[in-house]
Design a protein around this motif. Structure first.
Motif, PDB file in Angstrom:
ATOM      1  N   SER A 178       1.029  -1.256  -0.012  1.00  0.00           N
ATOM      2  CA  SER A 178       0.079  -0.209   0.104  1.00  0.00           C
ATOM      3  C   SER A 178       0.881   1.322  -0.004  1.00  0.00           C
ATOM      4  N   LYS A 203      -0.459   5.136  -5.960  1.00  0.00           N
ATOM      5  CA  LYS A 203      -0.994   6.205  -5.081  1.00  0.00           C
ATOM      6  C   LYS A 203      -1.788   5.869  -3.997  1.00  0.00           C
ATOM      7  N   LYS A 217      -5.377   5.839  -2.305  1.00  0.00           N
ATOM      8  CA  LYS A 217      -6.496   6.480  -2.683  1.00  0.00           C
ATOM      9  C   LYS A 217      -7.406   6.681  -1.519  1.00  0.00           C
ATOM     10  N   ARG A 218      -7.129   6.423  -0.135  1.00  0.00           N
ATOM     11  CA  ARG A 218      -7.940   6.780   0.869  1.00  0.00           C
ATOM     12  C   ARG A 218      -7.391   7.489   2.183  1.00  0.00           C
ATOM     13  N   LYS A 236     -12.365   8.201   0.647  1.00  0.00           N
ATOM     14  CA  LYS A 236     -11.793   8.281  -0.372  1.00  0.00           C
ATOM     15  C   LYS A 236     -11.132   9.663  -0.620  1.00  0.00           C
ATOM     16  N   LEU A 237      -9.784   9.833  -1.261  1.00  0.00           N
ATOM     17  CA  LEU A 237      -9.228  10.831  -1.504  1.00  0.00           C
ATOM     18  C   LEU A 237     -10.133  11.762  -2.348  1.00  0.00           C
ATOM     19  N   ALA A 238     -10.530  11.357  -3.149  1.00  0.00           N
ATOM     20  CA  ALA A 238     -11.643  12.072  -4.244  1.00  0.00           C
ATOM     21  C   ALA A 238     -12.660  12.715  -3.410  1.00  0.00           C
TER      22      ALA A 238
END
Length: 349
Positions: free
Chosen positions: A260, A265, A267-268, A316-318
């Motif tokens: 990880s 990259k 993602k969370r 989530k990063l998004a």
């Protein structure tokens, strides 16, 4: 312990309404503005495991995410215990003496976690025991914390995650919050009761809820019963806090944790948020632009003195970047993202 709780109840401490026997506050929940000048809080939701024996450090070194063998007597560290799939089963505040290594963790997972770790001792000269009996834990923080503690201890631990042993007990400086140092004091009930009047005279009397709020604003997560095996360490920012050593060698889940970190990259991440509604660990959160599935989960929450909670929320990063996240469903109460005390990768939070 019962006498200590009775003493605090006589001072106005209130039990939590969830049946946990935690002392939640002293009449009402306190927010950041009330805690920042200085507070003292009985911490009643933590358990303590002692690992004793010639092989205690080496045994734990092979089980936890952080380096135990090189843990100094004047240090404390965060550490995690993962499943073979790399998911956190527990997070610890860890320190050692010449005889034992101590693991502080959420009290609701201690019995099962202690039993599980004991299964892997095998031929190692190490024994796990409950070290919480006969001791109490106080949290002291805010701008006046150092001035309140200095008459009792003299020299204080100088930096976050440093510690001292003293005739009055063990004093550990933990992560700063509200712009000031924080300390936790492991003491006998008699020592804590003797010190309480002076501490409460110079600091705001608070409860476990306030200490959790301070942890949340320090960005320090804790795995509890409702969030076991939900997160790889990086998902709750654990490596940013020094809770993962990537050079120490194998432990359960190590390959997945390392993958990880180094392959692709992340993602969370976990962010700090205010929510104008009750919310607890394990509650799902949803991004408005993706309403069909949760984008994350509440890691820890605490009353913020305004009728809602402040929370550490893994997502989530998004979703963090987009900022439109809600509790329970895409039409639920919105989360208001707050500045984190440290950087999340390239995000400016």
């Amino acid at each position: 312990m019962n006498n200590w709780n009775e003493y605090l109840s006589a001072q106005g401490a209130r039990l939590a309404q969830d049946g946990s026997a935690n002392l939640s506050d002293f009449g009402h929940s306190l927010g950041v503005a009330e805690l920042a000048p200085g507070f003292v809080a009985p911490i009643t939701d933590q358990g303590l495991i002692a690992v004793t024996g010639d092989d205690a450090a080496s045994f734990l070194h092979n089980q936890l995410t952080n380096d135990v063998e090189h843990l100094g007597l004047a240090e404390a560290r965060l550490a995690g215990y993962c499943s073979p799939k790399g998911r956190l089963q527990a997070t610890f505040l860890m320190w050692r003496t010449s005889e034992s290594v101590f693991l502080q963790l959420a009290r609701d997972i201690q019995p099962a976690l202690q039993k599980r770790l004991s299964m892997f001792v095998l031929r190692a000269k190490a024994k796990l025991s409950d070290a919480g009996a006969g001791q109490v834990l106080l949290g002291i923080g805010g701008a006046a914390a150092q001035a309140a503690l200095a008459p009792l201890f003299g020299a204080l631990p100088p930096t976050p995650y440093s510690r001292i042993d003293h005739p009055l007990g063990t004093l550990i400086r933990v992560a700063d919050a509200f712009g000031s140092a924080r300390y936790q004091w492991l003491a006998t009930p008699e020592a804590a009761q003797a010190a309480w009047p002076a501490l409460a005279a110079g600091l705001r009397a608070a409860g476990t809820d306030a200490w959790r709020l301070a942890d949340i604003h320090a960005g320090v997560p804790q795995v509890t019963l409702k969030t076991q095996e939900q997160f790889v360490p990086q998902m709750v920012n654990f490596e940013l806090l020094g809770g993962v050593n990537f050079k120490k060698g194998c432990y359960p889940g190590q390959e997945i944790v390392a993958r990880s970190q180094y392959l692709g990259k992340l993602k969370r991440r976990t962010a700090l948020a205010a929510i104008d509604a009750p919310a607890i660990s394990g509650d799902d959160v949803f991004a408005v632009d993706d309403p069909d599935q949760p984008c994350g989960m509440i890691v820890n929450s605490a009353p913020n003195g305004s009728g809602g909670v402040d929370a550490l929320v893994e997502m989530k990063l998004a979703a963090i970047e987009q900022g439109e996240v809600r509790l329970g469903s895409a039409s639920g109460v919105p989360l208001r993202l707050l500045p984190m005390p440290y950087a999340l990768d390239a995000l400016d939070l």
